[in-house]
Design a protein around this motif. Structure first.
Motif, PDB file in Angstrom:
ATOM      1  N   THR A  75       0.867  -1.177   0.000  1.00 37.78           N
ATOM      2  CA  THR A  75       0.000   0.000   0.000  1.00 37.78           C
ATOM      3  C   THR A  75       0.902   1.224   0.000  1.00 37.78           C
ATOM      4  O   THR A  75       1.992   1.200   0.572  1.00 37.78           O
ATOM      5  CB  THR A  75      -0.938   0.057   1.224  1.00 37.78           C
ATOM      6  OG1 THR A  75      -0.180   0.327   2.410  1.00 37.78           O
ATOM      7  CG2 THR A  75      -1.689  -1.250   1.390  1.00 37.78           C
ATOM      8  N   ASN A  76       0.433   2.268  -0.653  1.00 38.25           N
ATOM      9  CA  ASN A  76       1.221   3.482  -0.770  1.00 38.25           C
ATOM     10  C   ASN A  76       0.433   4.668  -0.210  1.00 38.25           C
ATOM     11  O   ASN A  76      -0.528   5.121  -0.812  1.00 38.25           O
ATOM     12  CB  ASN A  76       1.577   3.750  -2.240  1.00 38.25           C
ATOM     13  CG  ASN A  76       2.310   2.577  -2.863  1.00 38.25           C
ATOM     14  OD1 ASN A  76       3.455   2.314  -2.541  1.00 38.25           O
ATOM     15  ND2 ASN A  76       1.623   1.829  -3.733  1.00 38.25           N
ATOM     16  N   HIS A  77       0.829   5.093   0.993  1.00 39.04           N
ATOM     17  CA  HIS A  77       0.227   6.268   1.648  1.00 39.04           C
ATOM     18  C   HIS A  77      -1.299   6.154   1.704  1.00 39.04           C
ATOM     19  O   HIS A  77      -2.013   7.098   1.388  1.00 39.04           O
ATOM     20  CB  HIS A  77       0.649   7.540   0.926  1.00 39.04           C
ATOM     21  CG  HIS A  77       2.138   7.657   0.744  1.00 39.04           C
ATOM     22  ND1 HIS A  77       2.994   7.844   1.800  1.00 39.04           N
ATOM     23  CD2 HIS A  77       2.908   7.566  -0.377  1.00 39.04           C
ATOM     24  CE1 HIS A  77       4.245   7.887   1.348  1.00 39.04           C
ATOM     25  NE2 HIS A  77       4.208   7.712   0.034  1.00 39.04           N
ATOM     26  N   LEU A  78      -1.761   4.997   2.128  1.00 35.11           N
ATOM     27  CA  LEU A  78      -3.190   4.711   2.152  1.00 35.11           C
ATOM     28  C   LEU A  78      -3.889   5.541   3.237  1.00 35.11           C
ATOM     29  O   LEU A  78      -3.464   5.571   4.393  1.00 35.11           O
ATOM     30  CB  LEU A  78      -3.403   3.226   2.424  1.00 35.11           C
ATOM     31  CG  LEU A  78      -4.692   2.579   1.951  1.00 35.11           C
ATOM     32  CD1 LEU A  78      -4.858   2.718   0.451  1.00 35.11           C
ATOM     33  CD2 LEU A  78      -4.711   1.105   2.353  1.00 35.11           C
ATOM     34  N   THR A  79      -4.987   6.192   2.848  1.00 35.36           N
ATOM     35  CA  THR A  79      -5.741   7.049   3.758  1.00 35.36           C
ATOM     36  C   THR A  79      -7.235   6.814   3.554  1.00 35.36           C
ATOM     37  O   THR A  79      -7.691   6.617   2.429  1.00 35.36           O
ATOM     38  CB  THR A  79      -5.420   8.544   3.506  1.00 35.36           C
ATOM     39  OG1 THR A  79      -4.026   8.763   3.742  1.00 35.36           O
ATOM     40  CG2 THR A  79      -6.226   9.457   4.413  1.00 35.36           C
ATOM     41  N   LYS A  80      -7.985   6.792   4.663  1.00 35.99           N
ATOM     42  CA  LYS A  80      -9.431   6.658   4.580  1.00 35.99           C
ATOM     43  C   LYS A  80     -10.099   7.625   5.556  1.00 35.99           C
ATOM     44  O   LYS A  80      -9.819   7.605   6.760  1.00 35.99           O
ATOM     45  CB  LYS A  80      -9.868   5.221   4.904  1.00 35.99           C
ATOM     46  CG  LYS A  80     -11.376   4.995   4.771  1.00 35.99           C
ATOM     47  CD  LYS A  80     -11.856   5.154   3.338  1.00 35.99           C
ATOM     48  CE  LYS A  80     -13.339   4.884   3.194  1.00 35.99           C
ATOM     49  NZ  LYS A  80     -13.815   5.083   1.806  1.00 35.99           N
ATOM     50  N   THR A  81     -10.970   8.474   4.996  1.00 32.25           N
ATOM     51  CA  THR A  81     -11.728   9.429   5.789  1.00 32.25           C
ATOM     52  C   THR A  81     -13.218   9.201   5.570  1.00 32.25           C
ATOM     53  O   THR A  81     -13.665   9.081   4.432  1.00 32.25           O
ATOM     54  CB  THR A  81     -11.364  10.876   5.395  1.00 32.25           C
ATOM     55  OG1 THR A  81      -9.955  11.064   5.558  1.00 32.25           O
ATOM     56  CG2 THR A  81     -12.103  11.884   6.261  1.00 32.25           C
ATOM     57  N   ILE A  82     -13.975   9.116   6.648  1.00 32.09           N
ATOM     58  CA  ILE A  82     -15.426   8.948   6.568  1.00 32.09           C
ATOM     59  C   ILE A  82     -16.087   9.982   7.471  1.00 32.09           C
ATOM     60  O   ILE A  82     -15.774  10.071   8.663  1.00 32.09           O
ATOM     61  CB  ILE A  82     -15.857   7.527   6.987  1.00 32.09           C
ATOM     62  CG1 ILE A  82     -15.296   6.476   6.015  1.00 32.09           C
ATOM     63  CG2 ILE A  82     -17.381   7.415   7.034  1.00 32.09           C
ATOM     64  CD1 ILE A  82     -15.661   5.053   6.372  1.00 32.09           C
ATOM     65  N   GLY A  83     -17.002  10.760   6.888  1.00 38.66           N
ATOM     66  CA  GLY A  83     -17.712  11.771   7.662  1.00 38.66           C
ATOM     67  C   GLY A  83     -16.803  12.776   8.332  1.00 38.66           C
ATOM     68  O   GLY A  83     -17.073  13.220   9.453  1.00 38.66           O
ATOM     69  N   GLY A  84     -15.707  13.099   7.657  1.00 39.02           N
ATOM     70  CA  GLY A  84     -14.767  14.062   8.208  1.00 39.02           C
ATOM     71  C   GLY A  84     -13.807  13.477   9.226  1.00 39.02           C
ATOM     72  O   GLY A  84     -12.900  14.165   9.705  1.00 39.02           O
ATOM     73  N   LYS A  85     -13.968  12.191   9.557  1.00 39.06           N
ATOM     74  CA  LYS A  85     -13.075  11.547  10.521  1.00 39.06           C
ATOM     75  C   LYS A  85     -12.046  10.692   9.800  1.00 39.06           C
ATOM     76  O   LYS A  85     -12.388   9.847   8.969  1.00 39.06           O
ATOM     77  CB  LYS A  85     -13.881  10.668  11.484  1.00 39.06           C
ATOM     78  CG  LYS A  85     -13.018  10.014  12.560  1.00 39.06           C
ATOM     79  CD  LYS A  85     -13.860   9.174  13.504  1.00 39.06           C
ATOM     80  CE  LYS A  85     -12.976   8.525  14.562  1.00 39.06           C
ATOM     81  NZ  LYS A  85     -13.773   7.665  15.487  1.00 39.06           N
ATOM     82  N   GLU A  86     -10.792  10.918  10.103  1.00 35.55           N
ATOM     83  CA  GLU A  86      -9.692  10.184   9.473  1.00 35.55           C
ATOM     84  C   GLU A  86      -9.491   8.862  10.209  1.00 35.55           C
ATOM     85  O   GLU A  86      -9.014   8.844  11.344  1.00 35.55           O
ATOM     86  CB  GLU A  86      -8.422  11.023   9.538  1.00 35.55           C
ATOM     87  CG  GLU A  86      -7.488  10.822   8.380  1.00 35.55           C
ATOM     88  CD  GLU A  86      -6.430  11.902   8.324  1.00 35.55           C
ATOM     89  OE1 GLU A  86      -6.234  12.469   7.248  1.00 35.55           O
ATOM     90  OE2 GLU A  86      -5.818  12.189   9.371  1.00 35.55           O
ATOM     91  N   LEU A  87      -9.880   7.766   9.564  1.00 35.65           N
ATOM     92  CA  LEU A  87      -9.755   6.455  10.198  1.00 35.65           C
ATOM     93  C   LEU A  87      -8.331   5.921  10.105  1.00 35.65           C
ATOM     94  O   LEU A  87      -7.821   5.332  11.059  1.00 35.65           O
ATOM     95  CB  LEU A  87     -10.728   5.466   9.553  1.00 35.65           C
ATOM     96  CG  LEU A  87     -12.213   5.852   9.614  1.00 35.65           C
ATOM     97  CD1 LEU A  87     -13.060   4.756   8.986  1.00 35.65           C
ATOM     98  CD2 LEU A  87     -12.653   6.103  11.043  1.00 35.65           C
TER      99      LEU A  87
END
Length: 305
Positions: free
Chosen positions: A7-19
């Motif tokens: 994975t390369n700099h994987l980011t997940k944001t839901i509803g403004g919250k960074e998981l």
């Protein structure tokens, strides 16, 4: 192919919250990777992105050298997975559920269902409706389904949920067999560190949605520090004797009356005698070595600091 999954700099944001944020993972072909972190650290979120259940907010996933997209059907056929709790058609038998999965995957290898059930010790329950299975049996059936089509990459999210100690040991042995005899690469997440310590080749530590460390177990073993663990009712007095009377500076005070002494020039017998002479009662004294749990706690404590 040096890495089967990246994975390369994987980011997940839901509803403004960074998981999860900026997570880079590197897993080599043919190894068992332990994905470690407390509950809520982001393990399941990442595994959902690895299996195309969720789309990353940012970053990419590479599997078998290909960037994962919503149309990566052939890549997904080469993978097996359990994310969170496995679900089944409860009115159907265990065998029928696996048969349906094989049909869905287009996999018609004779004897594969029987073999998967046998590996998970579910042959006797194969003809029973899944609604009559215990939680542990459903977990094992989920693993049977995940390995049914002989995947090249197996992704398991907390696979020992609901299992007793004997079941946990069975899964550990199974994962080692799958890796050694079938060449399957395994990524397994857990918050129970003892479950992965004896089987992992590498571990990744995630905390608060960020990857803190990727390291080989051999490196941890080489870094592992031997120490003397001292258990006393009066930590302050014991610490004073160690530092002022004996000149020992490399020690750490732990809760519950424990002190860890590193690089001591004294043997356990000498320490016991010196402490007794100075009126410091000793409840326990012995040599130990740091474990994966110690390493994990050290990493996560650094995060808090």
């Amino acid at each position: 192919m040096p890495y089967i999954l990246r994975t390369n700099h994987l980011t997940k944001t839901i509803g403004g919250k960074e998981l999860v944020k900026d997570v880079s993972i590197n897993i080599k072909k043919g190894e068992i990777n332990g994905f470690l972190g407390p509950n809520g650290a982001g393990k399941t979120t990442i595994m959902k992105m690895l299996t195309n259940l969720w789309k990353p907010t940012d970053g990419t996933v590479e599997i078998f050298g290909e960037t994962l997209t919503p149309k990566s059907y052939e890549v997904l056929k080469r993978m097996g997975s359990i994310i969170e709790f496995p679900t089944f058609y409860d009115h159907m038998t265990g065998y029928e559920n696996l048969e349906l999965h094989a049909e869905y995957m287009g996999y018609y290898n004779h004897g594969s269902i029987e073999n998967a059930l046998d590996l998970l010790e579910l042959s006797d329950a194969a003809g029973k409706p899944v609604k009559n299975y215990s939680l542990g049996m459903k977990e094992r059936l989920g693993i049977a389904r995940a390995i049914l089509c002989k995947p090249e990459l197996l992704i398991l999210d907390e696979p020992t949920n609901g299992l007793d100690p004997a079941g946990m040991k069975q899964i550990r042995e199974l994962l080692k067999t799958l890796c050694a005899e079938y060449g399957i690469t395994v990524m397994v997440s857990t918050h129970i560190l003892s479950e992965i310590e004896s089987i992992a080749d590498t571990v990744g530590v995630i905390h608060h949605g960020r990857m803190k460390k990727e390291i080989g177990m051999k490196q941890i073993e080489q870094m592992s520090l031997a120490y003397i663990e001292l258990s006393v009712p009066d930590q302050k007095k014991a610490a004073y004797i160690l530092s002022d009377k004996l000149g020992i500076t490399n020690f750490k005070i732990i809760e519950d009356g424990q002190i860890r002494i590193y690089d001591s020039q004294f043997s356990t017998q000498e320490l016991s005698k010196i402490l007794a002479v100075n009126d410091v009662p000793v409840a326990a004294l012995g040599k130990k070595a740091e474990t994966l749990e110690d390493y994990f706690l050290k990493i996560t404590e650094e995060v808090k600091a």
